[in-house]
Write a protein that holds these residues in place. Structure first.
Motif, PDB file in Angstrom:
ATOM      1  N   GLY A  32      36.050  40.396  49.702  1.00 50.73           N
ATOM      2  CA  GLY A  32      35.867  41.477  48.699  1.00 50.73           C
ATOM      3  C   GLY A  32      35.154  41.291  47.596  1.00 50.73           C
ATOM      4  O   GLY A  32      34.709  40.175  47.161  1.00 50.73           O
ATOM      5  N   ILE A  33      34.483  42.354  47.184  1.00 52.55           N
ATOM      6  CA  ILE A  33      33.670  42.444  45.978  1.00 52.55           C
ATOM      7  C   ILE A  33      34.430  43.052  44.814  1.00 52.55           C
ATOM      8  O   ILE A  33      34.885  44.077  45.044  1.00 52.55           O
ATOM      9  N   PHE A  34      34.326  42.378  43.790  1.00 54.97           N
ATOM     10  CA  PHE A  34      35.241  42.931  42.533  1.00 54.97           C
ATOM     11  C   PHE A  34      34.393  42.865  41.342  1.00 54.97           C
ATOM     12  O   PHE A  34      33.563  42.104  40.984  1.00 54.97           O
TER      13      PHE A  34
ATOM     14  N   ALA B 115      34.639  45.926  50.736  1.00 53.67           N
ATOM     15  CA  ALA B 115      35.215  44.838  51.477  1.00 53.67           C
ATOM     16  C   ALA B 115      34.821  44.854  52.923  1.00 53.67           C
ATOM     17  O   ALA B 115      34.613  45.841  53.387  1.00 53.67           O
ATOM     18  N   VAL B 116      34.857  43.820  53.523  1.00 52.02           N
ATOM     19  CA  VAL B 116      34.530  43.964  55.080  1.00 52.02           C
ATOM     20  C   VAL B 116      35.790  42.796  55.491  1.00 52.02           C
ATOM     21  O   VAL B 116      36.462  41.983  54.927  1.00 52.02           O
TER      22      VAL B 116
ATOM     23  N   ARG C 244      32.004  39.880  41.211  1.00 50.72           N
ATOM     24  CA  ARG C 244      32.718  38.721  41.857  1.00 50.72           C
ATOM     25  C   ARG C 244      33.028  38.804  43.310  1.00 50.72           C
ATOM     26  O   ARG C 244      33.212  39.897  43.500  1.00 50.72           O
ATOM     27  N   VAL C 245      32.833  37.678  43.971  1.00 50.92           N
ATOM     28  CA  VAL C 245      33.171  37.914  45.323  1.00 50.92           C
ATOM     29  C   VAL C 245      34.417  36.739  45.958  1.00 50.92           C
ATOM     30  O   VAL C 245      34.343  35.705  45.227  1.00 50.92           O
TER      31      VAL C 245
ATOM     32  N   ALA D 268      42.848  34.284  43.153  1.00 54.03           N
ATOM     33  CA  ALA D 268      41.386  34.016  44.043  1.00 54.03           C
ATOM     34  C   ALA D 268      40.563  35.006  43.948  1.00 54.03           C
ATOM     35  O   ALA D 268      39.338  35.172  43.831  1.00 54.03           O
ATOM     36  N   ALA D 269      41.326  36.458  43.919  1.00 50.86           N
ATOM     37  CA  ALA D 269      40.476  37.567  43.854  1.00 50.86           C
ATOM     38  C   ALA D 269      39.678  37.806  42.542  1.00 50.86           C
ATOM     39  O   ALA D 269      38.604  38.499  42.481  1.00 50.86           O
TER      40      ALA D 269
END
Length: 421
Positions: free
Chosen positions: A417-419, A103-104, A76-77, A9-10
């Motif tokens: 999260g931002i990846f 991330a928040v 990617r989010v 998913a991440a």
């Protein structure tokens, strides 16, 4: 959630959008912010991070942090959560585990200090989806952030979403599913399906609200993402154990016990045990599904990879749209998410509970702030002591669980999260 599933998913590829300049004026009670640009954080092209001090009420200051992600950003989010849906984790730890650049915090959840706590401190309230898989059912009538992909770019939007769950027996007999990955019989936040009663008055629920509802007759799905064991069941409860192919491998009475690896369970209380007793014979195949519907009742167009439910709709087409009569007028730390006209995603935190330093914001003040940042649609995520922003492994805001308390990072249900791609 199983680590492999969460990592997948991440790892979803998301091209996300930058907040461009906006012609929207600042609200009259929000004078020009004092803005500072921190050291070069080396974020990918299309992702910006800014800090400012703003007087959201025209008098007292609050620190505001904004992450802006452009549709064509090389990132990617995705949603992310701790070792299990049933247990909370700090945003920092989640970011470290999955390698998030930033991330928040996200969902409201069944916090251990709540008066209706069910014993599982990470259980998200409302819709939560990772990798397109529903892990928590929606609270009908509440806003939801929907993130998906359209020709390699992020499609970010806010809509009111409900979920319809059903299980169908091998001989074609359907049964409504009340929820997924939560304690059966207890609907914190209400807004469930069929038979929900307000816990205080025992009257039928008319609309979602922030309290507790109960339902003596429920059928709930548990997946491995929930954790190792389902909650102990009351007398008369029943639970079917299901393997990865949907085949019943056994039944236990009362309900409660280990979740089959790569499988699931169907957990029944009250009259719903009759359906299980009739159709969940060992060897039978049961098919379960959850469908997300939008405010019109139509299936949410996809694909939707991540969905996070919130409490208050802050903006609709650039106009404040706070409809709940119980909207708080007290200032507090806030976490909000917005989508700009060009599709950019805004992740915003407002610090509070520090007299003379951070006043926090009311729901309406947060709505005005989001409009001033260029958001057309926006909603509130969990706030208070949960409000957290991590960028490049560093805590950027100052979380406080109470007025004047020492800063402390609270374990929460999940995060956005931002990846790196």
């Amino acid at each position: 959630m199983a680590r492999r599933t969460r990592l997948a998913a991440a790892a979803l590829v998301v091209a996300v959008a930058l907040a461009g300049c906006t012609a929207d004026p600042r609200p009259p009670d929000d004078p020009a912010p004092s803005e500072s640009q921190p050291e070069d954080l080396g974020l990918p092209e299309g992702v910006t991070y800014k800090e400012s001090v703003r007087k959201l009420d025209g008098e007292e200051s609050s620190h505001v942090r904004v992450l802006t992600i452009r549709p064509d950003a090389k990132v990617r989010v995705a949603g992310m959560h701790g070792p299990a849906v049933a247990h909370a984790e700090t945003v920092r730890k989640m970011a470290e585990t999955f390698g998030a650049l930033a991330a928040v915090n996200a969902s409201f959840f069944d916090i251990s200090t709540g008066k209706s706590y069910a014993g599982y401190d990470g259980d998200p309230l409302g819709l939560y989806t990772e990798g397109g898989k529903v892990l928590s059912e929606a609270i009908k009538g509440r806003p939801t952030l929907l993130l998906g992909y359209n020709r390699g770019k992020l499609s970010a939007r806010v809509d009111e979403v409900s979920t319809d769950g059903v299980v169908v027996s091998e001989d074609g007999v359907p049964q409504e599913l009340d929820g997924i990955n939560r304690v059966p019989g207890r609907i914190l936040g209400c807004g469930g399906v069929g038979g929900d009663l307000l816990a205080v008055t025992e009257e039928p629920m008319q609309e979602p609200y922030g309290g507790l509802c109960t339902d003596t007759d429920e059928l709930v799905v548990f997946t491995p993402e929930w954790g190792e064991r389902t909650p102990p069941g009351p007398p008369g409860s029943m639970e079917a154990l299901i393997d990865a192919d949907g085949r019943v491998t056994g039944v236990r009475k009362p309900a409660g016990g280990a979740v089959p690896k790569n499988g699931s369970t169907l957990y029944a209380i009250g009259t719903d045990t009759e359906w299980l007793r009739t159709h969940a014979q060992t060897g039978a195949v049961l098919t379960t599904s959850f469908v997300m519907n939008d405010a019109t009742g139509s299936v949410v167009p996809g694909p939707v990879e991540t969905a996070v439910g919130g409490r208050y709709r802050l903006l609709r087409d650039g106009v404040p749209d706070i409809v709940e009569a119980t909207s708080p007028t007290k200032t507090a730390p806030r976490t909000a998410v917005g989508v700009t006209k060009n599709g950019s995603l805004l992740l915003v935190t407002i610090d509070g509970r520090a007299p003379g330093i951070d006043a926090g914001a009311t729901v309406m003040q947060t709505s005005k702030l989001m409009a001033s940042l260029g958001a057309r649609d926006a909603m509130m995520l969990d706030g208070g002591g949960s409000t957290t922003m991590i960028v490049r492994d560093q805590l950027r805001n100052t979380p406080r669980g109470a007025e004047g308390a020492e800063p402390s990072e609270r374990p929460v249900a999940n995060g956005i999260g931002i990846f790196e791609q």
